[in-house]
Design a protein around this motif. Sequence first.
Motif, PDB file in Angstrom:
ATOM      1  N   LEU A 151       0.825  -1.205   0.000  1.00  0.00           N
ATOM      2  CA  LEU A 151       0.000   0.000   0.000  1.00  0.00           C
ATOM      3  C   LEU A 151       0.863   1.260   0.000  1.00  0.00           C
ATOM      4  CD1 LEU A 151      -2.822   1.305   0.134  1.00  0.00           C
ATOM      5  CD2 LEU A 151      -2.684   1.132   2.633  1.00  0.00           C
ATOM      6  N   ASP A 152       1.972   1.252   0.739  1.00  0.00           N
ATOM      7  CA  ASP A 152       2.806   2.451   0.800  1.00  0.00           C
ATOM      8  C   ASP A 152       3.436   2.771  -0.555  1.00  0.00           C
ATOM      9  OD1 ASP A 152       4.440   0.156   1.036  1.00  0.00           O
ATOM     10  OD2 ASP A 152       6.061   1.344   1.903  1.00  0.00           O
ATOM     11  N   ILE A 153       3.719   1.738  -1.353  1.00  0.00           N
ATOM     12  CA  ILE A 153       4.248   1.958  -2.695  1.00  0.00           C
ATOM     13  C   ILE A 153       3.174   2.597  -3.579  1.00  0.00           C
ATOM     14  CG2 ILE A 153       5.068   0.835  -4.807  1.00  0.00           C
ATOM     15  CD1 ILE A 153       7.193   0.906  -2.734  1.00  0.00           C
ATOM     16  N   VAL A 154       1.961   2.077  -3.497  1.00  0.00           N
ATOM     17  CA  VAL A 154       0.859   2.624  -4.293  1.00  0.00           C
ATOM     18  C   VAL A 154       0.628   4.086  -3.936  1.00  0.00           C
ATOM     19  CG1 VAL A 154      -1.581   2.400  -4.884  1.00  0.00           C
ATOM     20  CG2 VAL A 154      -0.218   0.344  -4.483  1.00  0.00           C
ATOM     21  N   ILE A 155       0.647   4.399  -2.652  1.00  0.00           N
ATOM     22  CA  ILE A 155       0.466   5.789  -2.209  1.00  0.00           C
ATOM     23  C   ILE A 155       1.568   6.679  -2.761  1.00  0.00           C
ATOM     24  CG2 ILE A 155       0.520   7.313  -0.182  1.00  0.00           C
ATOM     25  CD1 ILE A 155      -0.867   5.031   1.376  1.00  0.00           C
ATOM     26  N   SER A 156       2.816   6.202  -2.679  1.00  0.00           N
ATOM     27  CA  SER A 156       3.960   6.975  -3.162  1.00  0.00           C
ATOM     28  C   SER A 156       3.846   7.265  -4.658  1.00  0.00           C
ATOM     29  CB  SER A 156       5.254   6.223  -2.868  1.00  0.00           C
ATOM     30  OG  SER A 156       6.367   6.877  -3.426  1.00  0.00           O
ATOM     31  N   VAL A 157       3.435   6.257  -5.426  1.00  0.00           N
ATOM     32  CA  VAL A 157       3.332   6.412  -6.879  1.00  0.00           C
ATOM     33  C   VAL A 157       2.209   7.379  -7.245  1.00  0.00           C
ATOM     34  CG1 VAL A 157       2.815   5.232  -9.033  1.00  0.00           C
ATOM     35  CG2 VAL A 157       4.339   4.174  -7.361  1.00  0.00           C
ATOM     36  N   ILE A 158       1.056   7.251  -6.590  1.00  0.00           N
ATOM     37  CA  ILE A 158      -0.050   8.171  -6.854  1.00  0.00           C
ATOM     38  C   ILE A 158       0.380   9.605  -6.569  1.00  0.00           C
ATOM     39  CG2 ILE A 158      -2.362   8.891  -6.129  1.00  0.00           C
ATOM     40  CD1 ILE A 158      -2.983   5.933  -5.635  1.00  0.00           C
ATOM     41  N   ASN A 159       1.070   9.806  -5.468  1.00  0.00           N
ATOM     42  CA  ASN A 159       1.558  11.143  -5.139  1.00  0.00           C
ATOM     43  C   ASN A 159       2.497  11.674  -6.220  1.00  0.00           C
ATOM     44  OD1 ASN A 159       0.245  11.752  -2.715  1.00  0.00           O
ATOM     45  ND2 ASN A 159       1.719  10.594  -1.499  1.00  0.00           N
ATOM     46  N   ARG A 160       3.364  10.795  -6.717  1.00  0.00           N
ATOM     47  CA  ARG A 160       4.325  11.212  -7.743  1.00  0.00           C
ATOM     48  C   ARG A 160       3.607  11.652  -9.015  1.00  0.00           C
ATOM     49  NH1 ARG A 160       9.647   9.835  -7.490  1.00  0.00           N
ATOM     50  NH2 ARG A 160       9.256   7.967  -6.237  1.00  0.00           N
ATOM     51  N   TYR A 161       2.615  10.860  -9.428  1.00  0.00           N
ATOM     52  CA  TYR A 161       1.864  11.224 -10.632  1.00  0.00           C
ATOM     53  C   TYR A 161       0.985  12.457 -10.408  1.00  0.00           C
ATOM     54  CZ  TYR A 161       3.155   7.031 -13.267  1.00  0.00           C
ATOM     55  OH  TYR A 161       3.843   6.068 -13.965  1.00  0.00           O
ATOM     56  N   ALA A 162       0.425  12.568  -9.221  1.00  0.00           N
ATOM     57  CA  ALA A 162      -0.431  13.721  -8.933  1.00  0.00           C
ATOM     58  C   ALA A 162       0.368  15.022  -8.917  1.00  0.00           C
ATOM     59  CB  ALA A 162      -1.145  13.524  -7.600  1.00  0.00           C
ATOM     60  N   GLU A 163       1.572  14.969  -8.379  1.00  0.00           N
ATOM     61  CA  GLU A 163       2.408  16.166  -8.297  1.00  0.00           C
ATOM     62  C   GLU A 163       2.739  16.728  -9.674  1.00  0.00           C
ATOM     63  OE1 GLU A 163       5.782  14.944  -6.033  1.00  0.00           O
ATOM     64  OE2 GLU A 163       4.690  14.928  -4.120  1.00  0.00           O
ATOM     65  N   GLN A 164       2.898  15.856 -10.658  1.00  0.00           N
ATOM     66  CA  GLN A 164       3.198  16.344 -12.005  1.00  0.00           C
ATOM     67  C   GLN A 164       1.946  16.393 -12.891  1.00  0.00           C
ATOM     68  OE1 GLN A 164       6.216  13.418 -13.032  1.00  0.00           O
ATOM     69  NE2 GLN A 164       4.821  12.383 -14.433  1.00  0.00           N
ATOM     70  N   GLU A 165       0.777  16.232 -12.262  1.00  0.00           N
ATOM     71  CA  GLU A 165      -0.517  16.341 -12.936  1.00  0.00           C
ATOM     72  C   GLU A 165      -0.622  15.407 -14.146  1.00  0.00           C
ATOM     73  OE1 GLU A 165      -1.131  20.494 -13.756  1.00  0.00           O
ATOM     74  OE2 GLU A 165      -1.514  20.970 -11.656  1.00  0.00           O
ATOM     75  N   SER A 166      -0.202  14.177 -13.940  1.00  0.00           N
ATOM     76  CA  SER A 166      -0.284  13.192 -15.008  1.00  0.00           C
ATOM     77  C   SER A 166      -1.718  12.757 -15.286  1.00  0.00           C
ATOM     78  CB  SER A 166       0.559  11.963 -14.657  1.00  0.00           C
ATOM     79  OG  SER A 166       1.928  12.245 -14.755  1.00  0.00           O
ATOM     80  N   TYR A 167      -2.546  12.703 -14.254  1.00  0.00           N
ATOM     81  CA  TYR A 167      -3.936  12.302 -14.447  1.00  0.00           C
ATOM     82  C   TYR A 167      -4.707  13.456 -15.084  1.00  0.00           C
ATOM     83  CZ  TYR A 167      -2.560   8.752 -11.017  1.00  0.00           C
ATOM     84  OH  TYR A 167      -1.916   7.742 -10.356  1.00  0.00           O
ATOM     85  N   ALA A 168      -5.327  13.203 -16.227  1.00  0.00           N
ATOM     86  CA  ALA A 168      -6.114  14.237 -16.882  1.00  0.00           C
ATOM     87  C   ALA A 168      -7.337  14.562 -16.018  1.00  0.00           C
ATOM     88  CB  ALA A 168      -6.555  13.770 -18.261  1.00  0.00           C
ATOM     89  N   PRO A 169      -7.640  15.850 -15.809  1.00  0.00           N
ATOM     90  CA  PRO A 169      -8.782  16.206 -14.967  1.00  0.00           C
ATOM     91  C   PRO A 169     -10.125  16.000 -15.653  1.00  0.00           C
ATOM     92  CG  PRO A 169      -7.735  18.186 -15.820  1.00  0.00           C
ATOM     93  CD  PRO A 169      -6.867  17.028 -16.223  1.00  0.00           C
ATOM     94  N   THR A 170     -10.122  15.942 -16.981  1.00  0.00           N
ATOM     95  CA  THR A 170     -11.342  15.672 -17.754  1.00  0.00           C
ATOM     96  C   THR A 170     -10.982  14.741 -18.910  1.00  0.00           C
ATOM     97  OG1 THR A 170     -11.229  17.362 -19.494  1.00  0.00           O
ATOM     98  CG2 THR A 170     -11.981  18.084 -17.302  1.00  0.00           C
ATOM     99  N   PRO A 171     -11.995  14.147 -19.552  1.00  0.00           N
ATOM    100  CA  PRO A 171     -11.698  13.245 -20.678  1.00  0.00           C
ATOM    101  C   PRO A 171     -11.431  13.972 -21.994  1.00  0.00           C
ATOM    102  CG  PRO A 171     -13.851  12.761 -19.645  1.00  0.00           C
ATOM    103  CD  PRO A 171     -13.413  14.097 -19.178  1.00  0.00           C
ATOM    104  N   ILE A 172     -11.482  15.277 -22.025  1.00  0.00           N
ATOM    105  CA  ILE A 172     -11.329  16.004 -23.283  1.00  0.00           C
ATOM    106  C   ILE A 172      -9.872  16.031 -23.729  1.00  0.00           C
ATOM    107  CG2 ILE A 172     -11.529  18.251 -24.415  1.00  0.00           C
ATOM    108  CD1 ILE A 172     -13.976  18.822 -22.768  1.00  0.00           C
ATOM    109  N   LEU A 173      -9.642  15.563 -24.938  1.00  0.00           N
ATOM    110  CA  LEU A 173      -8.316  15.609 -25.555  1.00  0.00           C
ATOM    111  C   LEU A 173      -8.207  16.940 -26.287  1.00  0.00           C
ATOM    112  CD1 LEU A 173      -6.768  12.697 -27.688  1.00  0.00           C
ATOM    113  CD2 LEU A 173      -6.174  15.093 -27.967  1.00  0.00           C
ATOM    114  N   GLN A 174      -7.313  17.812 -25.814  1.00  0.00           N
ATOM    115  CA  GLN A 174      -7.194  19.159 -26.359  1.00  0.00           C
ATOM    116  C   GLN A 174      -6.401  19.160 -27.672  1.00  0.00           C
ATOM    117  OE1 GLN A 174      -8.808  21.623 -25.085  1.00  0.00           O
ATOM    118  NE2 GLN A 174      -9.351  20.849 -23.039  1.00  0.00           N
ATOM    119  N   GLU A 175      -6.747  20.092 -28.556  1.00  0.00           N
ATOM    120  CA  GLU A 175      -6.107  20.144 -29.871  1.00  0.00           C
ATOM    121  C   GLU A 175      -4.619  20.461 -29.771  1.00  0.00           C
ATOM    122  OE1 GLU A 175      -6.838  21.968 -34.350  1.00  0.00           O
ATOM    123  OE2 GLU A 175      -8.064  22.669 -32.671  1.00  0.00           O
ATOM    124  N   GLU A 176      -4.228  21.364 -28.855  1.00  0.00           N
ATOM    125  CA  GLU A 176      -2.807  21.699 -28.734  1.00  0.00           C
ATOM    126  C   GLU A 176      -1.977  20.487 -28.294  1.00  0.00           C
ATOM    127  OE1 GLU A 176      -4.909  23.763 -25.153  1.00  0.00           O
ATOM    128  OE2 GLU A 176      -5.325  23.264 -27.251  1.00  0.00           O
TER     129      GLU A 176
END
Length: 332
Positions: free
Chosen positions: A271-296
Amino acid sequence: MGWLRIILCVVLVLTMVSLAACSSSTNGLEQVRVAEVTRSIFYAPLYVAVTKGFFEEQGLEVEITTAWGGDKTMTTLISDGADIALVGSETSIYVYQQGTDDPIINFAQLTQTDGTFLVAREEHDSFSWDQLNDSVFLGQRVGGMPQMVGEYVLKQHGIDPQADLELIQNIDFSNIPNAFASGTGEYVQLFEPQATLFEKEGIGHIVASFGAESGQIPYTVFMSKQSYINDNADTIQRFTNAIYKAQQYVYATPTEEIAEAILPFFEDTDLDIVISVINRYAEQESYAPTPILQEESWLLLQEIIDQAGELEQIVEYDTLVETRFAEQAINQ
């Protein structure tokens, strides 16, 4: 792009096989088959949508299979082994470039940065990209999004991947971690949670993030054949609704709760590894906040593909991107 020949061969073999696009399960839910390119905490919102019941709320029962590689994922989708694929958008461009009467349409973005990290065998007190010069670099598959982003980032730092590195690219995607663990390469490009696990085990050390360096791109996207979307628009809409709800959940929920929600998909990971990884991805905003794929982002993607020598021509945004399902999910 040898993997495209593999796809075409498999499709020819399977032309006599007829598979139902979707069916009803015994509990009355509509079944949707999803092929994911790999199993990664990078895709947390997908797993959240399953375990928190967001798909079920939409009347869907989602079956996820892991194809382990972009070529295999696209083969599965084209041969009707899956209804929806979660894979890099570059694969839809490759299929389009080869000519098709049934193009692959990107309809919901899941991640908006590269998801790989640079792992060094030796620990660095301070890291600079020029330390990679003359090193043995264990890269990803030629033409795949991880490798193309990796090369793009290296070039941004003045490194010619072909001339300044001993670049190894002949190892299958699923075997890259084992190759590094067994002694191949001084540096390797890895997804999570493998990068953090190697760091915990003392096999390697995370020194940089390709996602933080490359900018926002449609790195992994839900896509389907145009024919499936035409025949199952309501299914695609309900699927996208669930994904958007999961994206909102990930951005509004403490990391520990997200980790617990997706842990059933990572039973062999602490569990601590999963938490660490989620934090790492969240900090660099890897998870898209919406499903819209932007043209740029679509244009930057093609710039990266072009620099890698894999783009035959620019593919217009409206040709392979459909945003109406994402827009309706947000606005409903």
